[in-house]
Design a protein around this motif. Structure first.
Motif, short mmCIF file in Angstrom:
data_model
loop_
_atom_site.label_atom_id
_atom_site.label_comp_id
_atom_site.label_asym_id
_atom_site.label_seq_id
_atom_site.Cartn_x
_atom_site.Cartn_y
_atom_site.Cartn_z
N ASP A 161 0.81 -1.22 0.00
CA ASP A 161 0.00 0.00 0.00
C ASP A 161 0.85 1.27 0.00
OD1 ASP A 161 -2.33 -1.51 -0.01
OD2 ASP A 161 -2.43 -1.57 2.18
N ASP A 162 2.13 1.13 0.31
CA ASP A 162 3.04 2.29 0.34
C ASP A 162 3.87 2.41 -0.93
OD1 ASP A 162 2.13 2.94 2.88
OD2 ASP A 162 3.67 1.73 3.87
N ILE A 163 3.55 1.59 -1.93
CA ILE A 163 4.27 1.62 -3.20
C ILE A 163 3.28 1.93 -4.31
CG2 ILE A 163 5.62 0.27 -4.85
CD1 ILE A 163 6.66 -1.35 -2.46
N GLU A 164 3.65 2.86 -5.16
CA GLU A 164 2.79 3.26 -6.28
C GLU A 164 3.50 2.97 -7.59
OE1 GLU A 164 1.59 7.53 -7.78
OE2 GLU A 164 0.41 6.96 -6.01
N ILE A 165 2.80 2.30 -8.49
CA ILE A 165 3.35 1.98 -9.81
C ILE A 165 2.48 2.67 -10.85
CG2 ILE A 165 3.85 0.15 -11.46
CD1 ILE A 165 4.02 -1.76 -9.03
N THR A 166 3.11 3.44 -11.73
CA THR A 166 2.37 4.06 -12.84
C THR A 166 3.06 3.66 -14.14
OG1 THR A 166 3.62 6.11 -12.60
CG2 THR A 166 1.49 6.02 -11.53
N PHE A 167 2.26 3.44 -15.15
CA PHE A 167 2.73 3.04 -16.48
C PHE A 167 2.03 3.93 -17.47
CE2 PHE A 167 3.03 0.30 -20.21
CZ PHE A 167 4.31 -0.18 -20.11
N ARG A 191 7.07 3.95 -13.75
CA ARG A 191 7.52 4.68 -12.57
C ARG A 191 7.11 3.88 -11.33
NH1 ARG A 191 8.77 10.10 -11.25
NH2 ARG A 191 8.63 10.54 -13.46
N ILE A 192 8.08 3.60 -10.47
CA ILE A 192 7.84 2.89 -9.22
C ILE A 192 8.27 3.81 -8.09
CG2 ILE A 192 8.37 0.84 -7.86
CD1 ILE A 192 9.12 -0.54 -10.53
N GLU A 193 7.31 4.11 -7.20
CA GLU A 193 7.59 5.04 -6.11
C GLU A 193 7.24 4.45 -4.76
OE1 GLU A 193 6.77 9.40 -7.07
OE2 GLU A 193 5.33 8.35 -8.36
N GLY A 194 8.15 4.59 -3.83
CA GLY A 194 7.87 4.28 -2.43
C GLY A 194 7.40 5.57 -1.79
N THR A 195 6.13 5.62 -1.41
CA THR A 195 5.51 6.90 -1.04
C THR A 195 5.53 7.21 0.45
OG1 THR A 195 3.35 5.81 -0.95
CG2 THR A 195 3.99 6.82 -3.05
N ALA A 196 5.79 6.23 1.30
CA ALA A 196 5.77 6.49 2.75
C ALA A 196 7.09 6.04 3.35
CB ALA A 196 4.61 5.76 3.42
N LYS A 197 7.78 6.93 3.99
CA LYS A 197 9.06 6.61 4.62
C LYS A 197 8.84 5.58 5.72
CE LYS A 197 13.11 8.66 6.72
NZ LYS A 197 13.77 9.87 7.15
N GLN A 198 9.67 4.56 5.74
CA GLN A 198 9.57 3.51 6.75
C GLN A 198 10.30 3.98 8.01
OE1 GLN A 198 7.86 0.46 5.70
NE2 GLN A 198 7.37 2.04 4.23
N GLU A 199 9.57 4.06 9.10
CA GLU A 199 10.15 4.54 10.35
C GLU A 199 9.83 3.59 11.49
OE1 GLU A 199 8.95 8.57 11.05
OE2 GLU A 199 9.70 9.26 9.13
N ALA A 200 10.61 3.70 12.55
CA ALA A 200 10.38 2.88 13.74
C ALA A 200 9.15 3.38 14.48
CB ALA A 200 11.60 2.95 14.66
N VAL A 237 12.52 5.21 -12.32
CA VAL A 237 11.83 5.44 -13.59
C VAL A 237 12.55 4.66 -14.69
CG1 VAL A 237 11.12 7.17 -15.28
CG2 VAL A 237 11.11 7.73 -12.84
N PHE A 238 11.78 3.93 -15.47
CA PHE A 238 12.31 3.17 -16.61
C PHE A 238 11.58 3.62 -17.86
CE2 PHE A 238 12.55 0.60 -12.82
CZ PHE A 238 13.84 0.08 -12.85
N LYS A 239 12.31 3.97 -18.89
CA LYS A 239 11.71 4.29 -20.18
C LYS A 239 11.43 2.98 -20.90
CE LYS A 239 12.07 8.71 -19.83
NZ LYS A 239 10.91 9.53 -19.61
#
Length: 140
Positions: free
Chosen positions: A59-65, A71-80, A99-101
């Motif tokens: 749920d914290d990873i967003e993939i757009t094509f 484009r693969i984005e990790g949207t929420a910083k993982q914290e303790a 990002v991959f073309k």
């Protein structure tokens, strides 16, 4: 003043579907960066991008094509948690963007995640009119 040279040996890693131009387009050169990833050729027309995301929730990873770009984005910083403090932090857990073309004929098949490995599967669909034609040589 020192000049920074562009490392062209890593340039090809950001382009999928162009490997038919040269046989070694996706040679396995080492690359640093976060998160680490692999690019695989699957069969004759498939590709897979594998991204190591240990500790990440899907749920914290967003993939757009879109428009020749994966484009693969990790949207929420993982914290303790509030009651935890890292003694040693070897897993980054920071937000990221990769990002991959991709070629115009590359289509997204699916994305899966298991045991900290995100897999994005794609395939190349070349229209008949763009496929190479074999020309018959006739007698005169």
């Amino acid at each position: 003043m020192t000049k920074q040279m562009i490392n062209m040996s890593d340039f090809h890693k950001f382009f999928l579907g162009f490997d038919r131009m040269t046989p070694d387009f996706f040679a396995n050169d080492p690359m640093t960066g976060y998160p680490r990833y692999n690019v695989l050729k699957v069969g004759d027309n498939g590709y897979r991008v594998e991204v190591a995301v240990p500790g990440w929730d899907k749920d914290d990873i967003e993939i757009t094509f879109d428009k020749n770009e994966l484009r693969i984005e990790g949207t929420a910083k993982q914290e303790a948690a509030d009651d935890e403090v890292f003694v040693y932090k070897g897993l980054s857990g920071k937000t990221f963007t990769r990002v991959f073309k991709v070629g115009t004929n590359i289509k997204l098949k699916e994305a899966t995640m298991k045991n900290g490995l995100l897999c994005v599967d794609m395939y190349q669909e070349v229209p008949e009119k763009e496929k190479a034609k074999v020309v018959q040589i006739n007698d005169v």
